[in-house]
Design a protein around this motif. Sequence first.
Motif, PDB file in Angstrom:
ATOM      1  N   ARG A 218      -0.082  71.871  -5.692  1.00  0.00           N
ATOM      2  CA  ARG A 218       0.140  71.681  -4.259  1.00  0.00           C
ATOM      3  C   ARG A 218       1.518  72.171  -3.825  1.00  0.00           C
ATOM      4  O   ARG A 218       1.645  72.893  -2.828  1.00  0.00           O
ATOM      5  CB  ARG A 218       0.000  70.184  -3.929  1.00  0.00           C
ATOM      6  N   THR A 219       2.555  71.797  -4.563  1.00  0.00           N
ATOM      7  CA  THR A 219       3.920  72.065  -4.117  1.00  0.00           C
ATOM      8  C   THR A 219       4.436  73.439  -4.538  1.00  0.00           C
ATOM      9  O   THR A 219       5.389  73.942  -3.953  1.00  0.00           O
ATOM     10  CB  THR A 219       4.875  70.988  -4.656  1.00  0.00           C
ATOM     11  N   LYS A 220       3.837  74.021  -5.582  1.00  0.00           N
ATOM     12  CA  LYS A 220       4.195  75.377  -6.039  1.00  0.00           C
ATOM     13  C   LYS A 220       5.711  75.530  -6.211  1.00  0.00           C
ATOM     14  O   LYS A 220       6.357  76.324  -5.506  1.00  0.00           O
ATOM     15  CB  LYS A 220       3.636  76.418  -5.075  1.00  0.00           C
ATOM     16  N   PRO A 221       6.297  74.805  -7.152  1.00  0.00           N
ATOM     17  CA  PRO A 221       7.756  74.815  -7.297  1.00  0.00           C
ATOM     18  C   PRO A 221       8.353  76.173  -7.642  1.00  0.00           C
ATOM     19  O   PRO A 221       9.535  76.405  -7.384  1.00  0.00           O
ATOM     20  CB  PRO A 221       8.007  73.798  -8.420  1.00  0.00           C
ATOM     21  N   ARG A 222       7.569  77.079  -8.199  1.00  0.00           N
ATOM     22  CA  ARG A 222       8.071  78.423  -8.486  1.00  0.00           C
ATOM     23  C   ARG A 222       7.654  79.415  -7.403  1.00  0.00           C
ATOM     24  O   ARG A 222       7.806  80.625  -7.570  1.00  0.00           O
ATOM     25  CB  ARG A 222       7.618  78.906  -9.863  1.00  0.00           C
ATOM     26  N   GLY A 223       7.097  78.894  -6.311  1.00  0.00           N
ATOM     27  CA  GLY A 223       6.795  79.720  -5.155  1.00  0.00           C
ATOM     28  C   GLY A 223       5.395  80.264  -5.094  1.00  0.00           C
ATOM     29  O   GLY A 223       5.022  80.898  -4.101  1.00  0.00           O
ATOM     30  N   TYR A 224       4.593  80.047  -6.107  1.00  0.00           N
ATOM     31  CA  TYR A 224       3.228  80.567  -6.098  1.00  0.00           C
ATOM     32  C   TYR A 224       2.350  79.718  -7.013  1.00  0.00           C
ATOM     33  O   TYR A 224       2.843  79.055  -7.934  1.00  0.00           O
ATOM     34  CB  TYR A 224       3.187  82.039  -6.539  1.00  0.00           C
ATOM     35  N   ALA A 225       1.057  79.756  -6.743  1.00  0.00           N
ATOM     36  CA  ALA A 225       0.113  79.007  -7.574  1.00  0.00           C
ATOM     37  C   ALA A 225      -0.074  79.721  -8.906  1.00  0.00           C
ATOM     38  O   ALA A 225       0.088  80.933  -9.014  1.00  0.00           O
ATOM     39  CB  ALA A 225      -1.222  78.894  -6.847  1.00  0.00           C
ATOM     40  N   GLY A 226      -0.409  78.974  -9.932  1.00  0.00           N
ATOM     41  CA  GLY A 226      -0.682  79.574 -11.233  1.00  0.00           C
ATOM     42  C   GLY A 226       0.538  80.150 -11.909  1.00  0.00           C
ATOM     43  O   GLY A 226       0.444  81.169 -12.596  1.00  0.00           O
ATOM     44  N   ASP A 227       1.708  79.519 -11.713  1.00  0.00           N
ATOM     45  CA  ASP A 227       2.917  80.031 -12.368  1.00  0.00           C
ATOM     46  C   ASP A 227       2.839  79.809 -13.879  1.00  0.00           C
ATOM     47  O   ASP A 227       1.934  79.147 -14.387  1.00  0.00           O
ATOM     48  CB  ASP A 227       4.165  79.371 -11.777  1.00  0.00           C
ATOM     49  N   PHE A 228       3.803  80.359 -14.602  1.00  0.00           N
ATOM     50  CA  PHE A 228       3.709  80.348 -16.065  1.00  0.00           C
ATOM     51  C   PHE A 228       3.742  78.931 -16.628  1.00  0.00           C
ATOM     52  O   PHE A 228       3.100  78.639 -17.651  1.00  0.00           O
ATOM     53  CB  PHE A 228       4.832  81.202 -16.676  1.00  0.00           C
ATOM     54  N   GLU A 229       4.459  78.025 -15.982  1.00  0.00           N
ATOM     55  CA  GLU A 229       4.508  76.650 -16.475  1.00  0.00           C
ATOM     56  C   GLU A 229       3.167  75.951 -16.284  1.00  0.00           C
ATOM     57  O   GLU A 229       2.726  75.176 -17.152  1.00  0.00           O
ATOM     58  CB  GLU A 229       5.628  75.890 -15.766  1.00  0.00           C
ATOM     59  N   MET A 230       2.509  76.225 -15.158  1.00  0.00           N
ATOM     60  CA  MET A 230       1.173  75.670 -14.944  1.00  0.00           C
ATOM     61  C   MET A 230       0.197  76.190 -15.998  1.00  0.00           C
ATOM     62  O   MET A 230      -0.577  75.429 -16.592  1.00  0.00           O
ATOM     63  CB  MET A 230       0.673  76.025 -13.539  1.00  0.00           C
ATOM     64  N   LEU A 231       0.232  77.496 -16.261  1.00  0.00           N
ATOM     65  CA  LEU A 231      -0.672  78.079 -17.254  1.00  0.00           C
ATOM     66  C   LEU A 231      -0.397  77.514 -18.644  1.00  0.00           C
ATOM     67  O   LEU A 231      -1.337  77.248 -19.409  1.00  0.00           O
ATOM     68  CB  LEU A 231      -0.530  79.596 -17.254  1.00  0.00           C
TER      69      LEU A 231
ATOM     70  N   ALA B 155     -13.694  73.209 -14.353  1.00  0.00           N
ATOM     71  CA  ALA B 155     -14.193  74.473 -14.899  1.00  0.00           C
ATOM     72  C   ALA B 155     -13.120  75.552 -14.932  1.00  0.00           C
ATOM     73  O   ALA B 155     -13.049  76.344 -15.877  1.00  0.00           O
ATOM     74  CB  ALA B 155     -15.393  74.950 -14.079  1.00  0.00           C
ATOM     75  N   ALA B 156     -12.285  75.620 -13.898  1.00  0.00           N
ATOM     76  CA  ALA B 156     -11.286  76.695 -13.825  1.00  0.00           C
ATOM     77  C   ALA B 156     -10.249  76.606 -14.947  1.00  0.00           C
ATOM     78  O   ALA B 156      -9.969  77.617 -15.598  1.00  0.00           O
ATOM     79  CB  ALA B 156     -10.618  76.704 -12.452  1.00  0.00           C
TER      80      ALA B 156
ATOM     81  N   ALA C 239     -13.432  73.656  -4.616  1.00  0.00           N
ATOM     82  CA  ALA C 239     -13.075  72.598  -3.662  1.00  0.00           C
ATOM     83  C   ALA C 239     -11.804  71.868  -4.101  1.00  0.00           C
ATOM     84  O   ALA C 239     -10.910  71.610  -3.287  1.00  0.00           O
ATOM     85  CB  ALA C 239     -14.228  71.612  -3.520  1.00  0.00           C
ATOM     86  N   TYR C 240     -11.715  71.552  -5.379  1.00  0.00           N
ATOM     87  CA  TYR C 240     -10.532  70.867  -5.896  1.00  0.00           C
ATOM     88  C   TYR C 240      -9.296  71.735  -5.736  1.00  0.00           C
ATOM     89  O   TYR C 240      -8.238  71.273  -5.286  1.00  0.00           O
ATOM     90  CB  TYR C 240     -10.762  70.524  -7.369  1.00  0.00           C
ATOM     91  N   MET C 241      -9.401  73.015  -6.081  1.00  0.00           N
ATOM     92  CA  MET C 241      -8.263  73.918  -5.988  1.00  0.00           C
ATOM     93  C   MET C 241      -7.791  74.092  -4.549  1.00  0.00           C
ATOM     94  O   MET C 241      -6.588  74.092  -4.278  1.00  0.00           O
ATOM     95  CB  MET C 241      -8.631  75.284  -6.590  1.00  0.00           C
ATOM     96  N   GLU C 242      -8.732  74.217  -3.624  1.00  0.00           N
ATOM     97  CA  GLU C 242      -8.358  74.498  -2.239  1.00  0.00           C
ATOM     98  C   GLU C 242      -7.926  73.248  -1.482  1.00  0.00           C
ATOM     99  O   GLU C 242      -6.872  73.239  -0.831  1.00  0.00           O
ATOM    100  CB  GLU C 242      -9.519  75.185  -1.520  1.00  0.00           C
TER     101      GLU C 242
ATOM    102  N   ILE D   9      -7.106  70.168  -2.617  1.00  0.00           N
ATOM    103  CA  ILE D   9      -6.018  69.404  -3.214  1.00  0.00           C
ATOM    104  C   ILE D   9      -4.786  70.289  -3.449  1.00  0.00           C
ATOM    105  O   ILE D   9      -3.656  69.888  -3.182  1.00  0.00           O
ATOM    106  CB  ILE D   9      -6.461  68.765  -4.549  1.00  0.00           C
ATOM    107  N   GLY D  10      -4.994  71.525  -3.919  1.00  0.00           N
ATOM    108  CA  GLY D  10      -3.876  72.362  -4.305  1.00  0.00           C
ATOM    109  C   GLY D  10      -3.524  73.495  -3.361  1.00  0.00           C
ATOM    110  O   GLY D  10      -2.547  74.199  -3.599  1.00  0.00           O
ATOM    111  N   ASN D  11      -4.310  73.679  -2.266  1.00  0.00           N
ATOM    112  CA  ASN D  11      -4.124  74.873  -1.419  1.00  0.00           C
ATOM    113  C   ASN D  11      -4.000  76.119  -2.310  1.00  0.00           C
ATOM    114  O   ASN D  11      -3.136  76.974  -2.110  1.00  0.00           O
ATOM    115  CB  ASN D  11      -2.882  74.746  -0.546  1.00  0.00           C
ATOM    116  N   TRP D  12      -4.877  76.206  -3.276  1.00  0.00           N
ATOM    117  CA  TRP D  12      -4.862  77.287  -4.262  1.00  0.00           C
ATOM    118  C   TRP D  12      -6.056  78.179  -3.948  1.00  0.00           C
ATOM    119  O   TRP D  12      -7.192  77.880  -4.294  1.00  0.00           O
ATOM    120  CB  TRP D  12      -4.963  76.699  -5.663  1.00  0.00           C
ATOM    121  N   TYR D  13      -5.787  79.294  -3.258  1.00  0.00           N
ATOM    122  CA  TYR D  13      -6.849  80.155  -2.741  1.00  0.00           C
ATOM    123  C   TYR D  13      -6.935  81.453  -3.548  1.00  0.00           C
ATOM    124  O   TYR D  13      -5.931  82.145  -3.732  1.00  0.00           O
ATOM    125  CB  TYR D  13      -6.589  80.485  -1.266  1.00  0.00           C
ATOM    126  N   LEU D  14      -8.129  81.769  -4.005  1.00  0.00           N
ATOM    127  CA  LEU D  14      -8.370  82.987  -4.765  1.00  0.00           C
ATOM    128  C   LEU D  14      -9.264  83.937  -3.977  1.00  0.00           C
ATOM    129  O   LEU D  14      -9.969  83.533  -3.056  1.00  0.00           O
ATOM    130  CB  LEU D  14      -9.055  82.661  -6.097  1.00  0.00           C
TER     131      LEU D  14
END
Length: 299
Positions: free
Chosen positions: A52-65, A90-91, A244-247, A249-254
């Motif tokens: 949600r907060t994207k501390p490195r400025g973008y979703a899916g940053d290296f720490e998240m992965l 699943a993702a 649904a969870y990504m969008e 809860i996380g505003n994570w749009y692909l």
Amino acid sequence: ATERLACGALQQALDRLSATGCWGEANRLPSSELWRIAGRWLEVGTLQLRARTKPRGYAGDFEMLEQICTHHVCDHPLGAAFDRFFQAQAAPQAVRNRTGLIAASVAQFVRGCGATPVHVVSVGSGPAIDLERACVALTETERQRLRITLLDLDPVALDHARLRLSALVDGQQLRLVRENLFRLAQPGRSHDALREVDFLICSGLFDYLDEVATAAMLSHFWGSIRPAGQALVFNFAPHNPSRAYMEWIGNWYLTYRTEAQLREVAARAGIPRGCVTVAAEASGVDLYWHVRRPAARRG
């Protein structure tokens, strides 16, 4: 009991939100209202808060992965329940699957090259866990034939990847390139990091590219691969059960694409039909182009 109740409530909310048919950027505002109401509970889940907060400025940053690949779960009782809910999606499982798939494919390719040096390029390398696992699977002699180039926008991700790989390959075998990946395929632009590539990896970038950029980038990759070289390029499919969870809860749009759309992109990119196949990692959620350039003819 905490996990059953918390995850059950979250799944029920996601099911109701999915039924609204509000997808993509259109759900950004109602998602904010959801967090205004329930944020004090949701934020104790470290993974969904990071998304949600994207501390490195973008979703899916290296720490998240890295946290996905290492099955991170925090110590907070409710937070741990949410983290396990996240990891069971699943993702994240598709991310773990593709990491293993890439590692196995790179190792197999290197073994098949005999004594020939191999240039592996990872575009959007992130934490480079896939290449670390590939190196671990190879013998020391096989690793000595590697030349690895990592491209990423985040300098901290590159430094992290360097530390991860430095115990397995010599520093002279590793090249780190900080680059705005979205500009790689711009007309008139040629990056020397994408020259004479034997094996190219791109696991997350195409989830954020529009149609024109997707074809241009794939064409650029095709032109970068040497004879007998290969590429694995991934793109999530629209049947992603975690959407649904990504969008919400996380505003994570692909940018999702079907198998048919991947084939159309490959054709627009100028890749001969016999040189590309479309497949998926084990869960079927993350599709990929497997590109193979024919070996050079002798004589």
